[in-house]
Write a protein that holds these residues in place. Structure first.
Motif, PDB file in Angstrom:
ATOM      1  N   ALA A 345      61.490  61.104  41.459  1.00 52.78           N
ATOM      2  CA  ALA A 345      61.745  62.537  41.299  1.00 52.78           C
ATOM      3  C   ALA A 345      62.235  63.107  42.611  1.00 52.78           C
ATOM      4  N   GLY A 346      63.100  64.118  42.528  1.00 50.12           N
ATOM      5  CA  GLY A 346      63.630  64.759  43.714  1.00 50.12           C
ATOM      6  C   GLY A 346      64.912  64.110  44.199  1.00 50.12           C
ATOM      7  N   VAL A 347      65.401  64.607  45.332  1.00 46.46           N
ATOM      8  CA  VAL A 347      66.610  64.100  45.972  1.00 46.46           C
ATOM      9  C   VAL A 347      66.312  63.899  47.444  1.00 46.46           C
ATOM     10  N   ILE A 348      66.616  62.736  47.978  1.00 42.89           N
ATOM     11  CA  ILE A 348      66.246  62.405  49.357  1.00 42.89           C
ATOM     12  C   ILE A 348      66.776  63.428  50.357  1.00 42.89           C
ATOM     13  N   GLU A 349      68.041  63.792  50.227  1.00 40.43           N
ATOM     14  CA  GLU A 349      68.684  64.632  51.251  1.00 40.43           C
ATOM     15  C   GLU A 349      68.655  66.117  50.920  1.00 40.43           C
ATOM     16  N   GLU A 350      67.934  66.511  49.879  1.00 37.56           N
ATOM     17  CA  GLU A 350      67.851  67.922  49.519  1.00 37.56           C
ATOM     18  C   GLU A 350      66.388  68.336  49.397  1.00 37.56           C
ATOM     19  N   LYS A 351      66.114  69.564  49.853  1.00 33.20           N
ATOM     20  CA  LYS A 351      64.772  70.105  49.736  1.00 33.20           C
ATOM     21  C   LYS A 351      64.808  71.449  49.024  1.00 33.20           C
ATOM     22  N   GLY A 352      63.668  71.850  48.483  1.00 35.70           N
ATOM     23  CA  GLY A 352      63.562  73.113  47.782  1.00 35.70           C
ATOM     24  C   GLY A 352      62.222  73.188  47.082  1.00 35.70           C
ATOM     25  N   CYS A 353      62.162  73.974  46.028  1.00 30.92           N
ATOM     26  CA  CYS A 353      60.948  74.066  45.216  1.00 30.92           C
ATOM     27  C   CYS A 353      61.372  74.336  43.784  1.00 30.92           C
ATOM     28  N   GLN A 354      61.437  73.269  43.017  1.00 28.09           N
ATOM     29  CA  GLN A 354      61.920  73.397  41.645  1.00 28.09           C
ATOM     30  C   GLN A 354      61.276  72.339  40.763  1.00 28.09           C
ATOM     31  N   GLU A 355      60.626  72.781  39.713  1.00 34.14           N
ATOM     32  CA  GLU A 355      60.090  71.850  38.737  1.00 34.14           C
ATOM     33  C   GLU A 355      61.240  71.228  37.951  1.00 34.14           C
ATOM     34  N   GLY A 356      61.033  70.010  37.482  1.00 36.66           N
ATOM     35  CA  GLY A 356      62.104  69.368  36.736  1.00 36.66           C
ATOM     36  C   GLY A 356      61.801  67.912  36.458  1.00 36.66           C
ATOM     37  N   VAL A 357      62.784  67.246  35.882  1.00 38.17           N
ATOM     38  CA  VAL A 357      62.667  65.834  35.543  1.00 38.17           C
ATOM     39  C   VAL A 357      63.563  65.028  36.466  1.00 38.17           C
ATOM     40  N   GLY A 358      63.002  64.000  37.106  1.00 40.25           N
ATOM     41  CA  GLY A 358      63.796  63.113  37.956  1.00 40.25           C
ATOM     42  C   GLY A 358      64.480  63.860  39.086  1.00 40.25           C
ATOM     43  N   THR A 359      65.783  63.673  39.207  1.00 41.52           N
ATOM     44  CA  THR A 359      66.536  64.250  40.327  1.00 41.52           C
ATOM     45  C   THR A 359      66.778  65.746  40.183  1.00 41.52           C
ATOM     46  N   SER A 360      66.346  66.364  39.083  1.00 42.74           N
ATOM     47  CA  SER A 360      66.474  67.821  38.970  1.00 42.74           C
ATOM     48  C   SER A 360      65.332  68.532  39.703  1.00 42.74           C
ATOM     49  N   ALA A 361      64.264  67.808  40.027  1.00 45.45           N
ATOM     50  CA  ALA A 361      63.140  68.397  40.764  1.00 45.45           C
ATOM     51  C   ALA A 361      63.486  68.514  42.242  1.00 45.45           C
ATOM     52  N   ARG A 362      62.863  69.467  42.920  1.00 50.70           N
ATOM     53  CA  ARG A 362      63.055  69.648  44.359  1.00 50.70           C
ATOM     54  C   ARG A 362      61.703  69.861  45.034  1.00 50.70           C
ATOM     55  N   PHE A 363      61.489  69.097  46.110  1.00 43.45           N
ATOM     56  CA  PHE A 363      60.273  69.211  46.917  1.00 43.45           C
ATOM     57  C   PHE A 363      60.661  69.602  48.337  1.00 43.45           C
ATOM     58  N   ASN A 364      59.644  69.940  49.143  1.00 44.88           N
ATOM     59  CA  ASN A 364      59.926  70.295  50.529  1.00 44.88           C
ATOM     60  C   ASN A 364      59.315  69.295  51.499  1.00 44.88           C
ATOM     61  N   THR A 365      57.999  69.384  51.743  1.00 46.14           N
ATOM     62  CA  THR A 365      57.355  68.546  52.746  1.00 46.14           C
ATOM     63  C   THR A 365      56.180  67.814  52.118  1.00 46.14           C
ATOM     64  N   LEU A 366      56.465  66.671  51.500  1.00 45.27           N
ATOM     65  CA  LEU A 366      55.424  65.888  50.837  1.00 45.27           C
ATOM     66  C   LEU A 366      54.592  65.168  51.891  1.00 45.27           C
ATOM     67  N   TRP A 367      53.264  65.237  51.737  1.00 49.72           N
ATOM     68  CA  TRP A 367      52.407  64.764  52.820  1.00 49.72           C
ATOM     69  C   TRP A 367      51.494  63.609  52.410  1.00 49.72           C
ATOM     70  N   ASN A 368      50.650  63.805  51.417  1.00 53.22           N
ATOM     71  CA  ASN A 368      49.767  62.742  50.940  1.00 53.22           C
ATOM     72  C   ASN A 368      49.560  62.910  49.443  1.00 53.22           C
ATOM     73  N   GLY A 369      49.322  61.770  48.774  1.00 53.43           N
ATOM     74  CA  GLY A 369      49.182  61.820  47.325  1.00 53.43           C
ATOM     75  C   GLY A 369      48.204  60.789  46.818  1.00 53.43           C
ATOM     76  N   VAL A 370      47.906  60.859  45.501  1.00 54.55           N
ATOM     77  CA  VAL A 370      46.928  59.958  44.898  1.00 54.55           C
ATOM     78  C   VAL A 370      47.269  59.774  43.417  1.00 54.55           C
ATOM     79  N   PHE A 371      47.052  58.558  42.919  1.00 56.63           N
ATOM     80  CA  PHE A 371      47.213  58.274  41.495  1.00 56.63           C
ATOM     81  C   PHE A 371      45.900  58.594  40.778  1.00 56.63           C
ATOM     82  N   VAL A 372      46.008  59.254  39.621  1.00 55.89           N
ATOM     83  CA  VAL A 372      44.827  59.639  38.845  1.00 55.89           C
ATOM     84  C   VAL A 372      45.036  59.206  37.401  1.00 55.89           C
ATOM     85  N   LYS A 373      44.070  58.476  36.872  1.00 50.33           N
ATOM     86  CA  LYS A 373      44.180  57.978  35.497  1.00 50.33           C
ATOM     87  C   LYS A 373      44.133  59.133  34.509  1.00 50.33           C
ATOM     88  N   ASN A 374      45.037  59.069  33.526  1.00 53.66           N
ATOM     89  CA  ASN A 374      45.101  60.074  32.473  1.00 53.66           C
ATOM     90  C   ASN A 374      44.657  59.428  31.166  1.00 53.66           C
TER      91      ASN A 374
END
Length: 469
Positions: A345-374
């Motif tokens: 999800a997202g685009v390597i060379e683009e930043k922003g704040c937008q919900e979406g699917v795959g490359t339509s999503a935009r993030f800014n400064t991702l820091w830490n994350g975790v996998f959670v069972k659903n």
């Protein structure tokens, strides 16, 4: 006397009498009973505004005490015929009790409604640990939560992998400023395991598969094998002492696969290396094997990459505060190598704040994350039969994202009330998307035992939590 004059005098006396007999209904009258008639609304969750109707309540909120489901509710206002309060958390039983004190402080009525409030459990953001002065400063302080303990910076949070039922729930917290700390959630205490001495800057840490060795990377700034880029600490020493584990290029993240193979990320071109053992520990990684480079899929000169292993051991996610995407690389368990990365999800060379699917999503400064069972995914969804969602902090967007196995990215907490005042950051507890605000969320851990997320809210100098009651 003139009949008309008599009529006028009677009317005047009537109005004067009415004026003299007018009663202030906002004041408590001890000669009259306190009456309760109804409450509205009949259902809701935490922080629902509840109105209790009746008469002779008085006008002093301090004299009206309310519990809902046995939990104390804050009395916000009283005007004689209405009481206004806020539904507290965990009011599961729904029984509404109201106690009113008289002018002398003694209880004059204690009333419980026959009808119950239908409480709906809610997902909430709260604060577990925060201590700041009037200027917003926060000290580093060991000890009990209730006696002034403080842990103002939490860049990386990891639960003890060797937890057993009945043990204290332990949360390890690291930051590049002040070393590694242990947060005992059961005893509600903070203890520093080791300070920031002997290494330069810790971005993240992990445990080996057996859970007895803790590994952390060092951003020492050198492009070579003259300095340790990974250190270790042992459980049998209570993680108090650190030693060099591997000498190599400056590193930001380390992971240990189920087969014991160790991988780490470096700055240059966003590369990921496999550690090649050339002898005993500490190892001099002069023959480190490059696995992949972000520059192979985009124009990346350098990256503070964090590697996060999927519980299946079949792939990893890579995030970075320098790129705007969540990246995946599959693990080949036969060759013990990683494949060329792809974008989730997202685009390597683009930043922003937008919900979406795959490359339509935009993030800014991702820091830490975790996998959670659903649990809703059953045996798994998608081509991988994936049972896990991925949750990640976006530090500059001041929010928490959820990315499902299909690459659908949605904000699940933070950035609330932005239409009201134009702000997206701050310090507010409450409903994740309608009230809560963060200021630089960075560390993220999930406790599957109690189903609680813990968030290192850097600029608020706090450890926040998110849970469904």
């Amino acid at each position: 006397m003139n009949k008309h004059l008599i009529a006028v005098l009677i009317c005047c006396l009537f109005f004067i009498g009415c004026k003299d007999n007018k009663v202030d209904t906002t004041q408590y009258d001890p000669s009259q009973p306190i009456v309760f008639t109804d409450f509205t609304p009949k259902s809701g969750g935490m922080r629902t505004r509840l109105y209790i109707e009746g008469r002779n309540f008085g006008s002093d909120p301090a004299k009206v005490h309310i519990t809902i489901g046995g939990e104390k509710a804050k009395t916000i206002g009283v005007d004689g015929t209405n009481i206004y309060c806020m539904v507290p958390p965990k009011a599961f039983d729904g029984k509404i009790n109201v106690r009113v004190d008289g002018p002398d402080g003694n209880v004059v009525t204690d009333y419980t409604f026959e009808e119950k409030f239908k409480y709906t459990p809610a997902t909430i953001i709260g604060t577990m640990l925060r201590r700041v002065d009037e200027d917003g400063n926060s000290p580093w302080q060991e000890g009990s939560f209730d006696e002034g303990a403080s842990l103002p910076s939490n860049d990386c949070l990891v639960f003890d992998p060797k937890y057993k039922e009945g043990d204290d729930r332990l949360l390890f917290s690291a930051n590049w400023v002040n070393g590694l700390h242990l947060v005992n959630l059961t005893q509600r205490t903070v203890k520093r395991l080791f300070p920031r001495t002997g290494y330069n800057k810790m971005y993240s840490f992990t445990f080996t598969m057996e859970g007895d060795t803790l590994l952390f990377t060092d951003d020492h700034g050198y492009d070579g094998t003259t300095r340790a880029n990974i250190y270790y600490a042992l459980r049998r020493e209570n993680f108090r002492r650190i030693r060099p584990y591997n000498y190599g290029r400056t590193s930001y993240s380390v992971i240990c696969m189920n087969d014991g193979t160790v991988f780490y990320s470096v700055w240059w071109n966003g590369k990921v290396y496999k550690m090649v053992r050339n002898g005993d520990i500490p190892n001099v990684d002069s023959n480190a094997e490059e696995q992949f480079s972000l520059s192979a899929i985009s124009n990346v000169e350098g990256s503070h990459s964090i590697l996060i292993k999927h519980p299946s051991n079949k792939f990893i996610y890579l995030i970075s505060n320098d790129v705007g995407a969540v990246i995946r690389s599959n693990y080949n368990e036969e060759t013990k190598t990683f494949d060329k990365p792809t974008i989730v999800a997202g685009v390597i060379e683009e930043k922003g704040c937008q919900e979406g699917v795959g490359t339509s999503a935009r993030f800014n400064t991702l820091w830490n994350g975790v996998f959670v069972k659903n649990e809703d995914y059953g045996e798994g969804v998608g081509p991988d039969k994936n049972q896990y969602d991925f949750y990640v902090c976006d530090k500059e967007n001041h929010c928490i994202w959820k990315i499902d196995p299909y690459g659908i990215a949605t904000i699940i907490a933070g950035r609330s009330n932005r239409n009201a005042d134009g702000k997206v950051k701050g310090y507010v507890d409450g409903a994740p998307l309608h009230e809560a605000r963060f200021d630089g969320p960075a560390g993220l851990a999930y406790d599957p035992i109690n189903e609680i997320f813990y968030i290192g809210d850097i600029n608020n100098k706090a450890i926040r939590y998110m849970t469904t009651e």
